[in-house]
Design a protein around this motif. Structure first.
Motif, mmCIF file in Angstrom:
data_model
loop_
_atom_site.group_PDB
_atom_site.id
_atom_site.type_symbol
_atom_site.label_atom_id
_atom_site.label_comp_id
_atom_site.label_asym_id
_atom_site.label_seq_id
_atom_site.Cartn_x
_atom_site.Cartn_y
_atom_site.Cartn_z
ATOM 1 N N LYS A 211 0.825 -1.205 0.000
ATOM 2 C CA LYS A 211 0.000 0.000 0.000
ATOM 3 C C LYS A 211 0.860 1.256 0.000
ATOM 4 O O LYS A 211 0.614 2.188 -0.774
ATOM 5 C CB LYS A 211 -0.934 0.005 1.211
ATOM 6 C CG LYS A 211 -1.782 1.265 1.296
ATOM 7 C CD LYS A 211 -2.673 1.283 2.526
ATOM 8 C CE LYS A 211 -3.440 2.607 2.610
ATOM 9 N NZ LYS A 211 -4.330 2.657 3.811
ATOM 10 N N ARG A 212 1.878 1.311 0.863
ATOM 11 C CA ARG A 212 2.705 2.512 0.960
ATOM 12 C C ARG A 212 3.434 2.780 -0.354
ATOM 13 O O ARG A 212 3.442 3.914 -0.860
ATOM 14 C CB ARG A 212 3.708 2.358 2.102
ATOM 15 C CG ARG A 212 4.700 3.507 2.190
ATOM 16 C CD ARG A 212 5.612 3.368 3.387
ATOM 17 N NE ARG A 212 4.867 3.468 4.636
ATOM 18 C CZ ARG A 212 5.441 3.451 5.852
ATOM 19 N NH1 ARG A 212 6.756 3.323 5.940
ATOM 20 N NH2 ARG A 212 4.717 3.552 6.937
ATOM 21 N N ALA B 196 0.131 -7.036 -5.839
ATOM 22 C CA ALA B 196 0.214 -7.499 -4.456
ATOM 23 C C ALA B 196 -1.022 -7.073 -3.671
ATOM 24 O O ALA B 196 -1.535 -7.840 -2.838
ATOM 25 C CB ALA B 196 1.483 -6.954 -3.802
ATOM 26 N N LEU B 197 -1.530 -5.868 -3.929
ATOM 27 C CA LEU B 197 -2.749 -5.413 -3.251
ATOM 28 C C LEU B 197 -3.928 -6.313 -3.588
ATOM 29 O O LEU B 197 -4.741 -6.646 -2.719
ATOM 30 C CB LEU B 197 -3.069 -3.973 -3.655
ATOM 31 C CG LEU B 197 -2.250 -2.851 -3.009
ATOM 32 C CD1 LEU B 197 -2.700 -1.501 -3.547
ATOM 33 C CD2 LEU B 197 -2.364 -2.886 -1.496
ATOM 34 N N ALA C 100 -6.726 -1.548 2.918
ATOM 35 C CA ALA C 100 -6.142 -2.075 4.150
ATOM 36 C C ALA C 100 -4.628 -1.957 4.128
ATOM 37 O O ALA C 100 -3.995 -2.015 3.069
ATOM 38 C CB ALA C 100 -6.559 -3.535 4.332
ATOM 39 N N ALA C 101 -4.050 -1.791 5.305
ATOM 40 C CA ALA C 101 -2.591 -1.733 5.418
ATOM 41 C C ALA C 101 -1.982 -3.057 4.974
ATOM 42 O O ALA C 101 -2.555 -4.134 5.184
ATOM 43 C CB ALA C 101 -2.193 -1.419 6.853
ATOM 44 N N SER C 102 -0.818 -2.986 4.357
ATOM 45 C CA SER C 102 -0.153 -4.187 3.839
ATOM 46 C C SER C 102 0.905 -4.688 4.813
ATOM 47 O O SER C 102 1.528 -3.888 5.523
ATOM 48 C CB SER C 102 0.515 -3.877 2.491
ATOM 49 O OG SER C 102 -0.428 -3.475 1.535
ATOM 50 N N PRO C 103 1.123 -5.996 4.850
ATOM 51 C CA PRO C 103 2.197 -6.530 5.703
ATOM 52 C C PRO C 103 3.570 -6.147 5.160
ATOM 53 O O PRO C 103 3.729 -5.887 3.973
ATOM 54 C CB PRO C 103 1.976 -8.045 5.624
ATOM 55 C CG PRO C 103 1.270 -8.257 4.325
ATOM 56 C CD PRO C 103 0.400 -7.049 4.127
ATOM 57 N N ARG C 104 4.542 -6.106 6.061
ATOM 58 C CA ARG C 104 5.921 -5.812 5.678
ATOM 59 C C ARG C 104 6.776 -7.034 5.961
ATOM 60 O O ARG C 104 6.536 -7.766 6.917
ATOM 61 C CB ARG C 104 6.462 -4.611 6.453
ATOM 62 C CG ARG C 104 5.621 -3.349 6.303
ATOM 63 C CD ARG C 104 6.257 -2.212 7.076
ATOM 64 N NE ARG C 104 5.395 -1.034 7.113
ATOM 65 C CZ ARG C 104 5.734 0.109 7.688
ATOM 66 N NH1 ARG C 104 6.920 0.223 8.277
ATOM 67 N NH2 ARG C 104 4.898 1.130 7.683
ATOM 68 N N ARG C 105 7.759 -7.243 5.111
ATOM 69 C CA ARG C 105 8.656 -8.381 5.279
ATOM 70 C C ARG C 105 10.095 -7.884 5.286
ATOM 71 O O ARG C 105 10.492 -7.130 4.398
ATOM 72 C CB ARG C 105 8.461 -9.400 4.146
ATOM 73 C CG ARG C 105 7.048 -9.942 4.057
ATOM 74 C CD ARG C 105 6.906 -10.975 2.961
ATOM 75 N NE ARG C 105 5.545 -11.495 2.890
ATOM 76 C CZ ARG C 105 4.587 -10.985 2.126
ATOM 77 N NH1 ARG C 105 4.848 -9.941 1.368
ATOM 78 N NH2 ARG C 105 3.382 -11.511 2.127
#
Length: 449
Positions: A77-78, A123-124, A187-192
């Motif tokens: 998202k960012r 990815a979204l 929605a906020a996305s996960p970070r890896r």
């Protein structure tokens, strides 16, 4: 969080991703119809006009893998929203470009922005649609955005250029604002926690840029010219070093292990060859219509109207075909339709009528519209979810590299052949043969899981 907001989140993410896919695809081709007018206003020969197109596609292609890694590390998202904001700013810069050099710079900035938004958009969709059936439909909408843009781009270019060529860039700004307005509902996305492959990124950027520059210079100064040979040699050497580096660095930007997956092999070849053919064909078609048939920008843009509607319909139908029959059937059907379209155009005796070009574009666009979402789905299903971002970036990298090389190669062909009619026929034949190769590979060496 209200239930209404929660239920709207997948729709917002899918809508934003589809709009971004449309923008990224449209900006490749909307400029084609405007090129003769831009050149008349700002100056520039065939090679400079190729750079207006390839300045965008090159940066787009070369940075997609890095953008995929950024999407995984900082959240889709960012990265997606930063890319949308940059796209709007770069579009404004191009709108007020005062020279061809400034325009090429602005187009490069647009390429960077597209590299940020496209893998993040896939990815979204993956994050917002965990259900396979819903994801297939969302991917069809995403594919409809990109594929319809390939047809709508020249049409909009033809409509806007007579007003002023700057409007082909200004039109991007409202779309970017619409994407940003949807941000609160995504929605906020996960970070890896992943590392970046700066060596690989540098080698890829140098290799692709210099190689395409060398191909373009073949048509400008000739294959035997020392500058052309140096560019080609440096480009190839950098790409070879890039591949070697990917087997040795700790965190490769293009994991070579993904190439061993048959589904990825099929999807990457489809992505490269389809866009190689399409971008090259549209580039030569717009030159043919305006320079050889002496059609105005508006009239040339109208030739792409039928394919725009057919492409949108094909993408929406493609989601149903994937759901009912699977990706392999969809890919086989789509590639076959595209081959028929290119052969129809090639086998038509010269002079090629305008209606044949319009019909051929529609047939090819319909086949591409069925194939693209199926190939994108194969990418997402072939890899671990943790690698969705980088796999999506690889898929789109191969697409955009194919587009950049297609414009460069077919532009060079046009400078050596006696007429644009001959160049167009060569595009049709080469495209049919390349797609036939992919079809045979898909039928003989891949089975859908």
């Amino acid at each position: 969080m209200s239930s209404e907001f929660s239920s709207a989140t997948p729709i917002a993410a899918t809508a934003a991703a589809a709009i971004a896919s449309f923008l990224a695809g449209m900006d490749v081709l909307i400029v084609n119809v405007a090129l003769p007018t831009i050149a008349a206003d700002l100056g520039g020969d065939m090679a400079v006009q190729q750079w207006v197109v390839d300045g965008y596609t090159l940066l787009f292609a070369a940075l997609l893998l890095l953008a995929g890694s950024l999407s995984d590390r900082f959240g889709a998202k960012r990265v997606f929203l930063i890319g949308a904001a940059l796209f709007g700013a770069a579009s404004l810069f191009c709108t007020f470009a005062w020279s061809m050099g400034a325009l090429v710079f602005g187009r490069c900035a647009l390429g960077v922005a597209s590299a940020l938004i496209l893998p993040a958009s896939m990815a979204l969709i993956n994050e917002a649609n965990p259900n396979p059936r819903r994801r297939a439909w969302a991917l069809a909408l995403w594919g409809a955005g990109g594929a319809s843009a390939s047809a709508v781009g020249p049409l909009l270019g033809g409509l806007l250029t007579p007003i002023h060529w700057s409007f082909v860039f200004a039109i991007n700004v409202p779309f970017c604002l619409l994407i940003l307005s949807l941000a609160p509902r995504i929605a906020a996305s996960p970070r890896r926690p992943i590392r970046f492959d700066w060596i690989g990124q540098t080698l890829a950027l140098i290799g692709l840029s210099v190689l395409v520059a060398g191909i373009i210079e073949i048509g400008s100064i000739g294959l035997a010219a020392p500058a052309t040979l140096v560019l080609l040699e440096v480009g190839v050497a950098a790409l070879v070093l890039f591949v070697i580096s990917q087997s040795r660095v700790a965190a490769p930007m293009m994991p070579l292990g993904l190439f061993r997956i048959r589904g990825m092999q099929v999807a990457l070849q489809i992505g490269f060859i389809m866009i190689f053919n399409w971008y090259g064909m549209v580039f030569i078609c717009t030159m043919f219509l305006q320079n050889e048939l002496h059609m105005g920008a508006f009239a040339a843009g109208l030739v792409f109207v039928p394919s725009a509607f057919v492409t949108i319909a094909g993408n929406l139908l493609g989601g149903r075909i994937i759901t009912a029959h699977g990706a392999r059937f969809s890919i086989t059907l789509g590639l076959s339709i595209m081959i028929v379209g290119f052969l129809f155009e090639f086998l038509t005796p010269a002079p090629i009528p305008v209606w044949v070009i319009a019909a051929g574009l529609s047939i090819v666009g319909f086949g591409a519209a069925i194939t693209t979402p199926a190939a994108a789905g194969v990418v997402l299903r072939s890899v671990d979810p943790a690698q969705a971002g980088i796999a999506s970036a690889m898929f789109n990298t191969f697409r955009q590299v194919g587009g950049a090389i297609g414009v460069a190669v077919f532009g060079v062909i046009a400078t050596f052949l006696p007429s644009l009619t001959a160049a167009l026929r060569s595009v049709f034949l080469a495209s049919a043969l390349l797609l036939a190769y992919v079809l045979v590979f898909e039928l003989t060496r891949w089975r859908e899981r």
